[in-house]
Design a protein around this motif. Structure first.
Motif, PDB file in Angstrom:
ATOM      1  N   ARG A   1       0.836  -1.218   0.000  1.00  0.00           N
ATOM      2  CA  ARG A   1       0.000   0.000   0.000  1.00  0.00           C
ATOM      3  C   ARG A   1       0.861   1.255   0.000  1.00  0.00           C
ATOM      4  O   ARG A   1       0.587   2.208  -0.732  1.00  0.00           O
ATOM      5  CB  ARG A   1      -0.942  -0.009   1.192  1.00  0.00           C
ATOM      6  N   ARG A   2       1.895   1.281   0.843  1.00  0.00           N
ATOM      7  CA  ARG A   2       2.791   2.447   0.884  1.00  0.00           C
ATOM      8  C   ARG A   2       3.540   2.607  -0.432  1.00  0.00           C
ATOM      9  O   ARG A   2       3.716   3.713  -0.934  1.00  0.00           O
ATOM     10  CB  ARG A   2       3.773   2.336   2.049  1.00  0.00           C
ATOM     11  N   PHE A   3       3.974   1.494  -0.990  1.00  0.00           N
ATOM     12  CA  PHE A   3       4.704   1.519  -2.258  1.00  0.00           C
ATOM     13  C   PHE A   3       3.831   2.100  -3.370  1.00  0.00           C
ATOM     14  O   PHE A   3       4.247   3.004  -4.091  1.00  0.00           O
ATOM     15  CB  PHE A   3       5.165   0.092  -2.607  1.00  0.00           C
TER      16      PHE A   3
ATOM     17  N   GLU B   1       1.831   9.015  -6.274  1.00  0.00           N
ATOM     18  CA  GLU B   1       2.148  10.413  -6.010  1.00  0.00           C
ATOM     19  C   GLU B   1       3.086  10.975  -7.078  1.00  0.00           C
ATOM     20  O   GLU B   1       2.991  12.138  -7.448  1.00  0.00           O
ATOM     21  CB  GLU B   1       2.784  10.546  -4.627  1.00  0.00           C
ATOM     22  N   LEU B   2       3.973  10.151  -7.583  1.00  0.00           N
ATOM     23  CA  LEU B   2       4.900  10.571  -8.632  1.00  0.00           C
ATOM     24  C   LEU B   2       4.231  10.712  -9.994  1.00  0.00           C
ATOM     25  O   LEU B   2       4.745  11.388 -10.872  1.00  0.00           O
ATOM     26  CB  LEU B   2       6.063   9.582  -8.737  1.00  0.00           C
ATOM     27  N   GLN B   3       3.113  10.038 -10.198  1.00  0.00           N
ATOM     28  CA  GLN B   3       2.360  10.031 -11.453  1.00  0.00           C
ATOM     29  C   GLN B   3       3.262   9.768 -12.672  1.00  0.00           C
ATOM     30  O   GLN B   3       3.283  10.544 -13.622  1.00  0.00           O
ATOM     31  CB  GLN B   3       1.622  11.354 -11.631  1.00  0.00           C
TER      32      GLN B   3
ATOM     33  N   ASP C   1       3.059  -6.251 -11.494  1.00  0.00           N
ATOM     34  CA  ASP C   1       1.643  -6.609 -11.621  1.00  0.00           C
ATOM     35  C   ASP C   1       0.782  -5.703 -10.756  1.00  0.00           C
ATOM     36  O   ASP C   1      -0.262  -5.208 -11.189  1.00  0.00           O
ATOM     37  CB  ASP C   1       1.436  -8.078 -11.247  1.00  0.00           C
ATOM     38  N   LEU C   2       1.231  -5.458  -9.547  1.00  0.00           N
ATOM     39  CA  LEU C   2       0.505  -4.575  -8.633  1.00  0.00           C
ATOM     40  C   LEU C   2       0.431  -3.156  -9.202  1.00  0.00           C
ATOM     41  O   LEU C   2      -0.627  -2.527  -9.182  1.00  0.00           O
ATOM     42  CB  LEU C   2       1.195  -4.573  -7.267  1.00  0.00           C
ATOM     43  N   ILE C   3       1.531  -2.670  -9.725  1.00  0.00           N
ATOM     44  CA  ILE C   3       1.540  -1.334 -10.329  1.00  0.00           C
ATOM     45  C   ILE C   3       0.616  -1.296 -11.537  1.00  0.00           C
ATOM     46  O   ILE C   3      -0.143  -0.336 -11.721  1.00  0.00           O
ATOM     47  CB  ILE C   3       2.973  -0.927 -10.743  1.00  0.00           C
ATOM     48  N   SER C   4       0.661  -2.317 -12.348  1.00  0.00           N
ATOM     49  CA  SER C   4      -0.179  -2.386 -13.539  1.00  0.00           C
ATOM     50  C   SER C   4      -1.655  -2.285 -13.188  1.00  0.00           C
ATOM     51  O   SER C   4      -2.425  -1.594 -13.871  1.00  0.00           O
ATOM     52  CB  SER C   4       0.104  -3.696 -14.285  1.00  0.00           C
ATOM     53  N   ARG C   5      -2.059  -2.967 -12.131  1.00  0.00           N
ATOM     54  CA  ARG C   5      -3.464  -2.933 -11.714  1.00  0.00           C
ATOM     55  C   ARG C   5      -3.837  -1.594 -11.078  1.00  0.00           C
ATOM     56  O   ARG C   5      -4.974  -1.151 -11.194  1.00  0.00           O
ATOM     57  CB  ARG C   5      -3.766  -4.083 -10.758  1.00  0.00           C
ATOM     58  N   SER C   6      -2.873  -0.943 -10.424  1.00  0.00           N
ATOM     59  CA  SER C   6      -3.149   0.314  -9.738  1.00  0.00           C
ATOM     60  C   SER C   6      -3.001   1.536 -10.645  1.00  0.00           C
ATOM     61  O   SER C   6      -3.654   2.547 -10.430  1.00  0.00           O
ATOM     62  CB  SER C   6      -2.194   0.475  -8.545  1.00  0.00           C
ATOM     63  N   LEU C   7      -2.117   1.438 -11.620  1.00  0.00           N
ATOM     64  CA  LEU C   7      -1.840   2.546 -12.544  1.00  0.00           C
ATOM     65  C   LEU C   7      -1.873   2.030 -13.980  1.00  0.00           C
ATOM     66  O   LEU C   7      -0.842   1.926 -14.639  1.00  0.00           O
ATOM     67  CB  LEU C   7      -0.474   3.163 -12.230  1.00  0.00           C
ATOM     68  N   PRO C   8      -3.046   1.701 -14.479  1.00  0.00           N
ATOM     69  CA  PRO C   8      -3.134   1.054 -15.793  1.00  0.00           C
ATOM     70  C   PRO C   8      -2.627   1.901 -16.958  1.00  0.00           C
ATOM     71  O   PRO C   8      -2.264   1.354 -17.994  1.00  0.00           O
ATOM     72  CB  PRO C   8      -4.624   0.742 -15.947  1.00  0.00           C
ATOM     73  N   GLU C   9      -2.547   3.208 -16.797  1.00  0.00           N
ATOM     74  CA  GLU C   9      -2.067   4.081 -17.876  1.00  0.00           C
ATOM     75  C   GLU C   9      -0.541   4.177 -17.921  1.00  0.00           C
ATOM     76  O   GLU C   9       0.010   4.685 -18.894  1.00  0.00           O
ATOM     77  CB  GLU C   9      -2.666   5.487 -17.726  1.00  0.00           C
TER      78      GLU C   9
END
Length: 75
Positions: free
Chosen positions: A25-27, A33-35, A51-59
């Motif tokens: 969650r912190r990661f 925040e960096l977008q 995979d976690l990043i992909s699901r959280s930031l799909p763009e």
């Protein structure tokens, strides 16, 4: 052969989850925040964080770098 990293992410052990989930969650919050438009994970292992990043930031355009060939094949 499963790596210790793979065991950590796939474990059903409640203690492991108690430490891992807050870290994730912190990661993700820090990355959001960096977008970033693009992100490279060096030492990506089996790709659990990607995979976690992909699901959280799909763009976000993602790439992973891993030197241990057997980890890439397992992921």
């Amino acid at each position: 052969m499963r790596s210790t990293n793979q065991e950590k992410y796939e474990s059903s052990n409640p203690l492991r989850k108690a430490f891992l989930i807050p870290f994730q969650r912190r990661f993700i919050a820090a990355v959001k925040e960096l977008q970033p438009a693009e992100l490279l994970e060096a030492g990506a292992g089996e790709g659990f964080l990607l995979d976690l990043i992909s699901r959280s930031l799909p763009e976000t355009r993602l790439a992973g770098l891993e030197l241990e060939e057997n980890r890439v094949r397992e992921g």
